[in-house]
Design an enzyme around this catalytic site. Structure first.
Site, PDB file in Angstrom:
ATOM      1  N   CYS A 100      21.945  78.285  72.065  1.00  0.00           N
ATOM      2  CA  CYS A 100      23.004  78.345  70.700  1.00  0.00           C
ATOM      3  C   CYS A 100      23.453  76.777  70.621  1.00  0.00           C
ATOM      4  O   CYS A 100      24.245  76.406  71.452  1.00  0.00           O
ATOM      5  CB  CYS A 100      23.837  79.374  70.906  1.00  0.00           C
ATOM      6  N   ARG A 226      13.256  83.312  62.221  1.00  0.00           N
ATOM      7  CA  ARG A 226      13.409  83.517  60.640  1.00  0.00           C
ATOM      8  C   ARG A 226      12.320  84.067  59.863  1.00  0.00           C
ATOM      9  O   ARG A 226      12.544  84.604  58.782  1.00  0.00           O
ATOM     10  CB  ARG A 226      13.786  81.929  60.269  1.00  0.00           C
TER      11      ARG A 226
HETATM   12  C1  LIG Z   1      21.146  82.659  61.693  1.00  0.00           C
HETATM   13  C2  LIG Z   1      20.484  82.546  63.003  1.00  0.00           C
HETATM   14  C3  LIG Z   1      20.968  83.276  64.199  1.00  0.00           C
HETATM   15  C4  LIG Z   1      20.624  83.013  65.419  1.00  0.00           C
HETATM   16  N1  LIG Z   1      21.097  83.610  66.575  1.00  0.00           N
HETATM   17  C5  LIG Z   1      20.475  83.470  67.848  1.00  0.00           C
HETATM   18  C6  LIG Z   1      20.824  84.240  68.958  1.00  0.00           C
HETATM   19  O1  LIG Z   1      22.021  84.948  68.702  1.00  0.00           O
HETATM   20  N2  LIG Z   1      20.590  84.018  70.149  1.00  0.00           N
HETATM   21  C7  LIG Z   1      19.559  83.140  70.199  1.00  0.00           C
HETATM   22  O2  LIG Z   1      19.017  82.898  71.368  1.00  0.00           O
HETATM   23  N3  LIG Z   1      19.008  82.434  69.315  1.00  0.00           N
HETATM   24  C8  LIG Z   1      19.415  82.700  67.866  1.00  0.00           C
HETATM   25  N4  LIG Z   1      18.966  81.989  67.133  1.00  0.00           N
HETATM   26  C9  LIG Z   1      17.923  80.935  67.117  1.00  0.00           C
HETATM   27  C10 LIG Z   1      16.336  81.738  66.923  1.00  0.00           C
HETATM   28  O3  LIG Z   1      16.376  82.884  67.878  1.00  0.00           O
HETATM   29  C11 LIG Z   1      15.151  80.886  67.137  1.00  0.00           C
HETATM   30  O4  LIG Z   1      15.332  80.392  68.223  1.00  0.00           O
HETATM   31  C12 LIG Z   1      15.199  79.812  66.169  1.00  0.00           C
HETATM   32  O5  LIG Z   1      15.653  80.287  64.738  1.00  0.00           O
HETATM   33  C13 LIG Z   1      13.667  79.227  65.915  1.00  0.00           C
HETATM   34  O6  LIG Z   1      12.791  80.123  65.579  1.00  0.00           O
HETATM   35  P1  LIG Z   1      12.205  80.287  64.259  1.00  0.00           P
HETATM   36  O7  LIG Z   1      11.733  79.114  63.738  1.00  0.00           O
HETATM   37  O8  LIG Z   1      11.429  81.460  64.510  1.00  0.00           O
HETATM   38  O9  LIG Z   1      13.334  80.610  63.470  1.00  0.00           O
HETATM   39  C14 LIG Z   1      19.486  82.236  65.565  1.00  0.00           C
HETATM   40  C15 LIG Z   1      19.028  81.568  64.442  1.00  0.00           C
HETATM   41  C16 LIG Z   1      19.246  81.575  63.248  1.00  0.00           C
HETATM   42  C17 LIG Z   1      18.546  80.947  62.016  1.00  0.00           C
END
Ligand SMILES: Cc1cc2nc3c(=O)[nH]c(=O)nc-3n(C[C@H](O)[C@H](O)[C@H](O)COP(=O)(O)O)c2cc1C
Length: 311
Positions: A100, A226
């Site tokens: 995070c 996402r």
């Molecule tokens: C709004 C938001 C909230 C997120 N909350 C978490 C979380 O609670 N725990 C976590 O490990 N990653 C969290 N992430 C990261 C995502 O799990 C992921 O690692 C990151 O968005 C990249 O993956 P993607 O390109 O598929 O979105 C969050 C991302 C976003 C955009």
């Protein structure tokens, strides 16, 4: 794919997403084929101090099986305490957040701040595993903290030594937050460096990006964040084969799956979800405006009447 003793029906995982991956989104993603879903990150300290809001985040539906919970924390003994709590006893896998990027979290030494201290990473994992009663414990890391310090391999090795059953790598550094290009090479390097399963994460939004991740990195699993917000059917697309999808029906199901929460909370939470659901659809702008203005569930559902059923 197998994580510790846990046999998953495929290699598709829904990421923990604070503010989005609620019990409704997770149940829908399961219906469309995700093999494993995680709660959004839950504070180990919040559990330790018996914070009521924290407990709300642990609600799950029966169809979410096996099910995962994600904790964040930086003190091995507090993380271990939380892992062993009865509130977590129904979870089949526990993931520890080490990615995070949010300043408040990083300032506390939690989330991606842990990337700067592989020794502490090892201690946290060791403590969590010893408290988990045989259940697998995984961690979700980033490529590194900064571009000059991409130490995902070192952190992943510390996790493996600490007894982790899997590692998810989001191929961005903390400094990148959610922008810029995902580094697939660092995910591949982690895969080559450890024996436990590696799950690739970052920018998987369709079959093409999924195949890029699996083929270029050789990962055991793929985690989507996402790309699944407002699009739970992405898991069916990635798995291949036929599936049915009706937008309005899906949103109404999502709302119904949140009926354990007060109506006011559901109305508010669903506004931002609706904005993602209708993205790119006919009437999207007006539906978003109407739903953001809604003061009750009835008004929110009214806005959904504008969804065109002919796509
Ligand atoms: C709004 C938001 C909230 C997120 N909350 C978490 C979380 O609670 N725990 C976590 O490990 N990653 C969290 N992430 C990261 C995502 O799990 C992921 O690692 C990151 O968005 C990249 O993956 P993607 O390109 O598929 O979105 C969050 C991302 C976003 C955009």
């Amino acid at each position: 794919m197998k994580i510790g003793s846990l046999e998953l029906k495929n290699n598709l995982l829904l990421a923990p997403i604070a503010g989005f991956s609620d019990a409704g989104m997770r149940a829908l993603c399961r219906r469309y084929g995700a093999a494993l879903t995680f709660t959004e990150m839950v504070s180990a300290k919040g559990l330790y101090y018996k914070n009521e809001n924290t407990k709300d985040l642990l609600f799950t539906h029966a169809e979410e099986s096996p099910k995962g919970v994600q904790l964040f924390g930086s003190q091995p003994e507090i993380v271990a305490y939380a892992v062993a709590m009865k509130e977590l006893s129904g979870f089949d896998i526990i993931d520890i957040n080490m990615g995070c990027p949010v300043p408040k979290i990083v300032r506390n030494g939690e989330g991606s701040a842990l990337m700067t201290d592989p020794g502490l990473v090892y201690e946290i994992m060791k403590a969590a595993v010893s408290a988990a009663g045989g259940r697998p414990v995984s961690a979700k890391i980033r490529a590194g903290f900064t571009d000059r310090d991409k130490n995902a391999v070192e952190v992943a090795q510390a996790l493996e030594q600490g007894g982790a059953s899997a590692v998810t790598v989001h191929g961005r550094t903390r400094d990148m937050y959610y922008g810029g290009k995902v580094d697939l090479d660092i995910i591949k390097q982690v895969k080559l460096a450890i024996k436990i399963p590696v799950i690739g994460n970052g920018d998987v939004t369709d079959k093409q990006s999924y195949l890029r991740m699996t083929e270029q990195c050789g990962v055991d699993g793929v985690m989507v964040a996402r790309g699944a917000i407002g699009r739970p059917q992405i898991f069916a697309e990635l798995a291949g084969g036929e599936f049915e999808f009706d937008l309005k029906e899906t949103i109404l199901t999502h709302i119904a799956l949140l009926n354990h929460l007060p109506e006011r909370v559901v109305t508010n939470n669903m506004k931002k979800q609706v904005a993602f659901y209708v993205k790119g659809r006919k009437n999207a702008k007006i539906i978003k405006e109407k739903s953001f203005a809604a003061e009750s569930m009835a008004e929110l559902k009214d806005a959904l009447e504008l969804i065109d059923r002919i796509y």
